[in-house]
Scaffold this motif. Structure first.
Motif, PDB file in Angstrom:
ATOM      1  N   LEU A  16       0.834  -1.208   0.000  1.00 61.44           N
ATOM      2  CA  LEU A  16       0.000   0.000   0.000  1.00 61.44           C
ATOM      3  C   LEU A  16       0.867   1.256   0.000  1.00 61.44           C
ATOM      4  CD1 LEU A  16      -3.025   0.568   0.109  1.00 61.44           C
ATOM      5  CD2 LEU A  16      -2.788   0.937   2.531  1.00 61.44           C
TER       6      LEU A  16
ATOM      7  N   GLY B  92      -4.980   0.248  -5.230  1.00 61.10           N
ATOM      8  CA  GLY B  92      -4.180  -0.297  -4.146  1.00 61.10           C
ATOM      9  C   GLY B  92      -4.881  -1.442  -3.451  1.00 61.10           C
ATOM     10  N   ILE B  96      -3.786  -5.351  -3.343  1.00 61.37           N
ATOM     11  CA  ILE B  96      -3.672  -6.023  -2.045  1.00 61.37           C
ATOM     12  C   ILE B  96      -4.514  -7.290  -2.017  1.00 61.37           C
ATOM     13  CG2 ILE B  96      -4.611  -5.733   0.286  1.00 61.37           C
ATOM     14  CD1 ILE B  96      -3.184  -3.177   0.460  1.00 61.37           C
TER      15      ILE B  96
END
Lengths: 97, 185
Positions: A16, B92, B96
């Protein structure tokens, strides 16, 4: 099981950080270090639970790779700063055409 | 033991969150140091004393100092990046999720030699130099390549060679072999 969750959480935080970071390339290298820390935690956890040694030895290898990676990455960063005058991620558009 | 693990894991997670959220890279390096010290203490409390001490020596003593040196070299203009980057959040989160599904579907473990009833560093040494000697060779090669690459990348091109159209250097250089063998031609 909790070690597994911990290493997954650190890995996801690192990814992230790589994706969300737009201001500094060095923080991106630090996030790569976090990902390597997550893999090391997982290997050492496995080595401790299964009572084997391969995890610890591979943790040492990962340590070597992390040191080499940060050295090369920071050298590239210094050269890039010499070339462009900035290390912002959003300014890295040499391939845009 | 369990509460100790909880304390250290919360320390690692909080410090790594601060690494990716502070705008100043110097503070980010300090939070990285805190995360690695927490991880090293956690490894030592697990019984892996050699790995924990090596973590403190290598990461805190070498890599973090290297980061600090490069941040001091590359002094950016002191403005704080206050733009909103929340539009990167969906990609993102999807990446993930991809990594998470990769992790949960990864294959299981392989069998390995047993430690035995020795100390940690003794077991590591006796296995690292006999059973896994290829890893030592590979690690030495990696360090050699990194050293040569870093030296070559960081070398200042202070005397740039000027080349003409024939690919020869414009600067006249002394050719000793030609000078000595000229009278024999």
């Amino acid at each position: 099981m909790s070690y597994l969750i911990l290493s997954i959480v650190i890995l996801l935080i690192g990814i992230l950080g790589i994706i969300l970071n737009r201001s500094n390339l060095i923080i991106m290298l630090m996030c790569v270090e976090l990902v390597l820390l997550a893999s090391t935690i997982l290997l050492l956890f496995e080595s401790r639970v299964l009572y084997t040694l391969f995890g610890q030895i591979f943790a040492i290898v990962i340590l070597t790779v992390a040191a080499a990676e940060s050295a090369i990455g920071l050298a590239i960063m210094v050269n890039y700063y010499r070339l462009r005058g900035t290390i912002a991620v959003r300014a890295s558009n040499l391939l845009r055409g | 033991m369990n509460s100790l693990f909880m304390i250290f894991s919360l320390g690692i997670v909080g410090a790594s969150l601060m690494v990716i959220s502070t705008p100043n890279p110097v503070y980010s390096v300090f939070w990285l140091v805190i995360a690695f010290v927490n991880a090293a203490v956690m490894f030592i409390s697990l019984g892996l004393d050699y790995i924990g001490l090596i973590f403190i020596i290598v990461y805190v003593g070498a890599i973090a100092i290297l980061f600090l040196f490069v941040i001091m070299l590359i002094q950016q203009p002191n403005k704080i990046d206050s733009q909103d980057h929340s539009h990167f959040l969906p990609i993102g989160l999807s990446v993930i999720f991809l990594f998470y599904s990769l992790l949960t579907n990864s294959p299981k473990y392989i069998s390995n030699p047993v430690i035995g009833s020795r100390t940690n560093i003794g077991a590591i040494g006796s296995h690292l130099y006999t059973t896994y000697y290829e890893l030592v060779l590979i690690a030495s090669l990696v360090l050699l390549v990194a050293m040569i690459g870093a030296i070559l990348l960081a070398k200042q091109p202070n005397s740039p060679f000027l080349y003409n159209s024939h690919g020869e250097s414009l600067r006249s250089r002394q050719d000793l072999f030609l000078q000595i063998s000229r009278e024999h031609l």
